[in-house]
Design a protein around this motif. Sequence first.
Motif, mmCIF file in Angstrom:
data_model
loop_
_atom_site.group_PDB
_atom_site.id
_atom_site.type_symbol
_atom_site.label_atom_id
_atom_site.label_comp_id
_atom_site.label_asym_id
_atom_site.label_seq_id
_atom_site.Cartn_x
_atom_site.Cartn_y
_atom_site.Cartn_z
ATOM 1 N N ASP A 19 0.892 -1.157 0.000
ATOM 2 C CA ASP A 19 0.000 0.000 0.000
ATOM 3 C C ASP A 19 0.932 1.209 0.000
ATOM 4 N N ALA A 68 2.074 0.516 -5.708
ATOM 5 C CA ALA A 68 1.873 -0.862 -5.244
ATOM 6 C C ALA A 68 2.584 -1.819 -6.196
ATOM 7 N N GLY A 115 0.342 3.218 5.031
ATOM 8 C CA GLY A 115 0.726 2.351 3.931
ATOM 9 C C GLY A 115 1.267 1.049 4.482
#
Length: 181
Positions: A19, A68, A115
Amino acid sequence: HGSMPVKSGKWYFEVEQVDPMTSAIGVVKIDDYGADQKGFTSARAYDSGGGKVSGGTNTAYGSAYNTAGDVIGCGFDLDNGTIDFWFNGTHQGQAFTDLTVGDTYLPFVQGYHYGAMWMNFGVKPFKYSNYGSNRAAATYLPMCSAHIADPTVTDPSKLFNAVKYTGTASEKAINDFAFQP
């Protein structure tokens, strides 16, 4: 950060963006490790903006990463004091030549904001496996326990022991150890 500090040898690990987040990937001396690794004097890292970071100073280096699936490879040589990075299998060049030979280092990832990243120290196959082409040469070992030397002390009780002693205001000899002080 990694949990197996190393003092010598050539090592490799990969980090995959799961992420996306702003981040820095690299190594730091074990005695210098803290909350803001890339700000410490001994930290050497590749920043997601494409810069290389040394002690908090960011200078131009390679490609930016923050998508990603992006994979950053890190190869560091503690016998010669160098560190190189790969972005999705492309060598970004030698980033630093000033790692202190003889000091102990840990790999780290520092993320900012939200993330997720996966660190692979070689327990699973690396995403990029063509030695010397899209990752470090075969002489760079994965940082997993299979490549870390066994401890020289295999039976600690032969070297030290703890004994509970309750004081009685008199002298007491403790001599039932498997070693002599």
